[in-house]
Design a protein around this motif. Structure first.
Motif, PDB file in Angstrom:
ATOM      1  N   ARG A 126      25.914 -24.026   5.782  1.00  0.00           N
ATOM      2  CA  ARG A 126      26.169 -25.189   4.925  1.00  0.00           C
ATOM      3  C   ARG A 126      25.051 -25.371   3.894  1.00  0.00           C
ATOM      4  O   ARG A 126      25.258 -25.992   2.851  1.00  0.00           O
ATOM      5  CB  ARG A 126      26.270 -26.455   5.771  1.00  0.00           C
ATOM      6  CG  ARG A 126      27.472 -26.528   6.703  1.00  0.00           C
ATOM      7  CD  ARG A 126      27.589 -27.907   7.274  1.00  0.00           C
ATOM      8  NE  ARG A 126      28.687 -28.038   8.245  1.00  0.00           N
ATOM      9  CZ  ARG A 126      29.345 -29.162   8.470  1.00  0.00           C
ATOM     10  NH1 ARG A 126      29.013 -30.264   7.808  1.00  0.00           N
ATOM     11  NH2 ARG A 126      30.309 -29.212   9.370  1.00  0.00           N
ATOM     12  N   ARG A 129      22.496 -22.002  -0.745  1.00  0.00           N
ATOM     13  CA  ARG A 129      22.615 -22.689  -2.042  1.00  0.00           C
ATOM     14  C   ARG A 129      23.899 -22.325  -2.774  1.00  0.00           C
ATOM     15  O   ARG A 129      24.425 -23.134  -3.536  1.00  0.00           O
ATOM     16  CB  ARG A 129      21.390 -22.420  -2.916  1.00  0.00           C
ATOM     17  CG  ARG A 129      21.114 -20.975  -3.243  1.00  0.00           C
ATOM     18  CD  ARG A 129      19.734 -20.840  -3.878  1.00  0.00           C
ATOM     19  NE  ARG A 129      19.347 -19.471  -4.083  1.00  0.00           N
ATOM     20  CZ  ARG A 129      19.496 -18.806  -5.235  1.00  0.00           C
ATOM     21  NH1 ARG A 129      20.020 -19.410  -6.277  1.00  0.00           N
ATOM     22  NH2 ARG A 129      19.139 -17.542  -5.343  1.00  0.00           N
ATOM     23  N   ALA A 132      26.644 -24.293  -0.899  1.00  0.00           N
ATOM     24  CA  ALA A 132      26.439 -25.722  -1.163  1.00  0.00           C
ATOM     25  C   ALA A 132      26.907 -26.088  -2.570  1.00  0.00           C
ATOM     26  O   ALA A 132      27.519 -27.143  -2.784  1.00  0.00           O
ATOM     27  CB  ALA A 132      24.970 -26.084  -0.976  1.00  0.00           C
ATOM     28  N   GLU A 133      26.636 -25.209  -3.524  1.00  0.00           N
ATOM     29  CA  GLU A 133      27.101 -25.463  -4.889  1.00  0.00           C
ATOM     30  C   GLU A 133      28.621 -25.380  -4.971  1.00  0.00           C
ATOM     31  O   GLU A 133      29.265 -26.168  -5.684  1.00  0.00           O
ATOM     32  CB  GLU A 133      26.464 -24.445  -5.845  1.00  0.00           C
ATOM     33  CG  GLU A 133      26.955 -24.495  -7.280  1.00  0.00           C
ATOM     34  CD  GLU A 133      26.635 -25.791  -8.018  1.00  0.00           C
ATOM     35  OE1 GLU A 133      27.119 -25.957  -9.151  1.00  0.00           O
ATOM     36  OE2 GLU A 133      25.898 -26.630  -7.467  1.00  0.00           O
ATOM     37  N   HIS A 135      30.661 -26.161  -2.587  1.00  0.00           N
ATOM     38  CA  HIS A 135      31.140 -27.410  -1.989  1.00  0.00           C
ATOM     39  C   HIS A 135      30.984 -28.579  -2.966  1.00  0.00           C
ATOM     40  O   HIS A 135      31.879 -29.437  -3.077  1.00  0.00           O
ATOM     41  CB  HIS A 135      30.374 -27.683  -0.693  1.00  0.00           C
ATOM     42  CG  HIS A 135      30.867 -28.858   0.076  1.00  0.00           C
ATOM     43  ND1 HIS A 135      30.348 -30.132  -0.080  1.00  0.00           N
ATOM     44  CD2 HIS A 135      31.849 -28.964   1.004  1.00  0.00           C
ATOM     45  CE1 HIS A 135      30.978 -30.961   0.714  1.00  0.00           C
ATOM     46  NE2 HIS A 135      31.899 -30.283   1.391  1.00  0.00           N
ATOM     47  N   ARG A 136      29.859 -28.618  -3.664  1.00  0.00           N
ATOM     48  CA  ARG A 136      29.639 -29.704  -4.632  1.00  0.00           C
ATOM     49  C   ARG A 136      30.702 -29.690  -5.718  1.00  0.00           C
ATOM     50  O   ARG A 136      31.247 -30.740  -6.092  1.00  0.00           O
ATOM     51  CB  ARG A 136      28.247 -29.565  -5.262  1.00  0.00           C
ATOM     52  CG  ARG A 136      27.879 -30.709  -6.209  1.00  0.00           C
ATOM     53  CD  ARG A 136      26.673 -30.381  -7.050  1.00  0.00           C
ATOM     54  NE  ARG A 136      26.955 -29.328  -8.026  1.00  0.00           N
ATOM     55  CZ  ARG A 136      27.602 -29.527  -9.179  1.00  0.00           C
ATOM     56  NH1 ARG A 136      28.083 -30.722  -9.487  1.00  0.00           N
ATOM     57  NH2 ARG A 136      27.798 -28.509 -10.010  1.00  0.00           N
ATOM     58  N   ARG A 137      31.041 -28.517  -6.200  1.00  0.00           N
ATOM     59  CA  ARG A 137      32.002 -28.418  -7.306  1.00  0.00           C
ATOM     60  C   ARG A 137      33.421 -28.705  -6.847  1.00  0.00           C
ATOM     61  O   ARG A 137      34.209 -29.303  -7.579  1.00  0.00           O
ATOM     62  CB  ARG A 137      31.867 -27.043  -7.965  1.00  0.00           C
ATOM     63  CG  ARG A 137      30.538 -26.904  -8.696  1.00  0.00           C
ATOM     64  CD  ARG A 137      30.244 -25.503  -9.164  1.00  0.00           C
ATOM     65  NE  ARG A 137      31.096 -25.094 -10.266  1.00  0.00           N
ATOM     66  CZ  ARG A 137      30.882 -24.006 -10.995  1.00  0.00           C
ATOM     67  NH1 ARG A 137      29.853 -23.209 -10.729  1.00  0.00           N
ATOM     68  NH2 ARG A 137      31.701 -23.689 -11.977  1.00  0.00           N
ATOM     69  N   SER A 139      34.073 -30.796  -4.336  1.00  0.00           N
ATOM     70  CA  SER A 139      34.046 -32.246  -4.120  1.00  0.00           C
ATOM     71  C   SER A 139      34.123 -33.007  -5.434  1.00  0.00           C
ATOM     72  O   SER A 139      34.659 -34.127  -5.480  1.00  0.00           O
ATOM     73  CB  SER A 139      32.775 -32.642  -3.364  1.00  0.00           C
ATOM     74  OG  SER A 139      32.727 -32.029  -2.098  1.00  0.00           O
ATOM     75  N   ALA A 140      33.606 -32.413  -6.503  1.00  0.00           N
ATOM     76  CA  ALA A 140      33.642 -33.052  -7.811  1.00  0.00           C
ATOM     77  C   ALA A 140      35.015 -32.936  -8.481  1.00  0.00           C
ATOM     78  O   ALA A 140      35.223 -33.468  -9.577  1.00  0.00           O
ATOM     79  CB  ALA A 140      32.574 -32.439  -8.719  1.00  0.00           C
ATOM     80  N   GLU A 142      36.550 -30.044  -9.461  1.00  0.00           N
ATOM     81  CA  GLU A 142      36.606 -29.023 -10.503  1.00  0.00           C
ATOM     82  C   GLU A 142      37.850 -28.142 -10.404  1.00  0.00           C
ATOM     83  O   GLU A 142      38.348 -27.662 -11.431  1.00  0.00           O
ATOM     84  CB  GLU A 142      35.346 -28.159 -10.429  1.00  0.00           C
ATOM     85  CG  GLU A 142      35.207 -27.167 -11.569  1.00  0.00           C
ATOM     86  CD  GLU A 142      33.843 -26.505 -11.618  1.00  0.00           C
ATOM     87  OE1 GLU A 142      33.792 -25.314 -11.966  1.00  0.00           O
ATOM     88  OE2 GLU A 142      32.838 -27.189 -11.325  1.00  0.00           O
ATOM     89  N   GLU A 292      16.364 -30.271   5.946  1.00  0.00           N
ATOM     90  CA  GLU A 292      17.351 -31.344   6.050  1.00  0.00           C
ATOM     91  C   GLU A 292      17.233 -32.053   7.406  1.00  0.00           C
ATOM     92  O   GLU A 292      17.375 -33.286   7.481  1.00  0.00           O
ATOM     93  CB  GLU A 292      18.752 -30.775   5.867  1.00  0.00           C
ATOM     94  CG  GLU A 292      19.813 -31.799   5.527  1.00  0.00           C
ATOM     95  CD  GLU A 292      19.784 -32.233   4.071  1.00  0.00           C
ATOM     96  OE1 GLU A 292      20.342 -33.302   3.771  1.00  0.00           O
ATOM     97  OE2 GLU A 292      19.217 -31.503   3.232  1.00  0.00           O
ATOM     98  N   ARG A 303      22.354 -34.455   5.337  1.00  0.00           N
ATOM     99  CA  ARG A 303      23.667 -33.802   5.361  1.00  0.00           C
ATOM    100  C   ARG A 303      23.845 -32.907   6.586  1.00  0.00           C
ATOM    101  O   ARG A 303      24.809 -32.156   6.687  1.00  0.00           O
ATOM    102  CB  ARG A 303      23.847 -32.959   4.101  1.00  0.00           C
ATOM    103  CG  ARG A 303      23.753 -33.717   2.778  1.00  0.00           C
ATOM    104  CD  ARG A 303      23.670 -32.720   1.626  1.00  0.00           C
ATOM    105  NE  ARG A 303      22.444 -31.921   1.742  1.00  0.00           N
ATOM    106  CZ  ARG A 303      22.294 -30.699   1.233  1.00  0.00           C
ATOM    107  NH1 ARG A 303      23.309 -30.120   0.601  1.00  0.00           N
ATOM    108  NH2 ARG A 303      21.147 -30.050   1.367  1.00  0.00           N
TER     109      ARG A 303
END
Length: 336
Positions: A126, A129, A132-133, A135-137, A139-140, A142, A292, A303
């Protein structure tokens, strides 16, 4: 709690060494105790990274000299060590799985839920990097509504026979990382369908295990996740991830040590071989996992996956094993 977070480490095998290196690389953490029944391993680790040496976990907890512990000991010890950490009021990061037996996990479940200290599970991917990126995108928004996830995970070579014999099988040992990553993107899995095969490993066959597997998961929103595993890959450590949605697709490919490409008479755009071991591919992720965890120890937002995430991954691994052996799909309810 002292400003420098004092860590106790249980287990000094391969993963224990990774965690010791991670702690040594973090400025506000120090290795205070190293505990292993094989005292030579504990002494070697302490000589390199610091800390007092013990063969008895009770001595570590009673010392009053640890602010958190990392459990990297054999799986059979995890439940008892988590239990002891809760009793001592000490935050704990435990390597996966919590146990190979869901009943043992469930006997600790209520106590873990009521614990006043963080209980974190070691699903380090998780914190890679790239993932994680990704997942961020997602979630955003995209790629719009997430519809499909494809996870490929193949080891470069089969583990030793002794490891396979105590691993709990491919689903509880290897696939469990991918099952957690599936839930990172699709938390509510409701159905598991798996097929296992014996394509090359006489050892796995003799142990009643599989050397290759494909798992299909269905989410509550009809999302589909397909996981492909193999215990070997001639070209290196194969770690790929793809997410598809209503508005597009995102991918993470394999990594090489450099980005240099070669053009010649025999090939064009030739890359170096893929990184050949999980310690190369995920070294940074292991460090960030501990970073973390220490945020949770300090009472900061974190997280980190918790006990329930570890339990859910084991429920899915058990369901995959059952499906592969019976040929049917298995319905699961992770909310229970």
């Amino acid at each position: 709690m002292t400003q420098q977070i004092r860590i106790g480490l249980f287990g000094t095998g391969r993963i224990g060494q990774v965690h010791a290196m991670s702690v040594a690389a973090i400025e506000d953490a120090e290795l205070a105790w190293v505990c292993d029944p094989f005292v030579e391993g504990a002494e070697r680790t302490a000589a390199e990274y610091g800390g007092k040496v013990s063969t008895d976990p009770a001595e570590v907890f009673a010392s009053g000299e640890v602010d958190a512990v990392i459990i990297a000991a054999p799986t059979a010890t995890h439940v008892d060590l988590i239990d002891a950490a809760i009793d001592a009021g000490v935050p704990v990061l435990c390597e996966k799985p919590i146990d190979l037996d869901l009943e043992r996990v469930d006997r600790l479940r209520a106590k873990a839920a009521a614990a006043t200290v963080p209980i974190v599970l070691g699903f380090n991917r998780r914190f890679d990097r790239h993932f994680a990126e990704l997942h961020r995108r997602v979630s955003a928004g995209e790629i719009g509504t997430l519809e499909q996830v494809l996870i490929t995970s193949r080891d470069p070579a089969e583990p030793p026979a002794g490891y396979l014999a105590s691993s709990g099988g491919i689903f509880r040992d290897m696939t469990i990382h991918d099952l957690d990553m599936a839930r990172f993107f699709v938390p509510d899995i409701v159905e598991v369908t798996a097929r296992g095969a014996n394509t090359f490993s006489a050892t796995a066959r003799e142990l009643g295990d599989f050397d290759s597997a494909v798992v299909t998961l269905r989410g509550a929103g009809d999302e589909l996740v397909v996981i492909t595993n193999s215990r070997h890959a001639a070209y290196g450590y194969d770690q790929r991830f793809e997410v598809f949605g209503s508005e597009g697709l995102l991918q993470v490919g394999n990594q090489t040590d450099t980005l240099v490409r070669h053009w010649g008479a025999g090939a064009v755009e030739a890359l170096e071989p893929y990184q050949n071991f999980f310690l190369q591919r995920y070294a940074e992720a292991y460090r960030l996992e501990v970073v973390e965890f220490l945020m949770a120890v300090r009472g900061e937002p974190s997280r980190s996956p918790g006990f329930e995430d570890g339990r859910a991954a084991l429920v899915l691994a058990d369901a995959a094993d059952r499906s592969a052996r019976t040929g049917g799909s298995v319905t699961v309810d992770l909310s229970r």
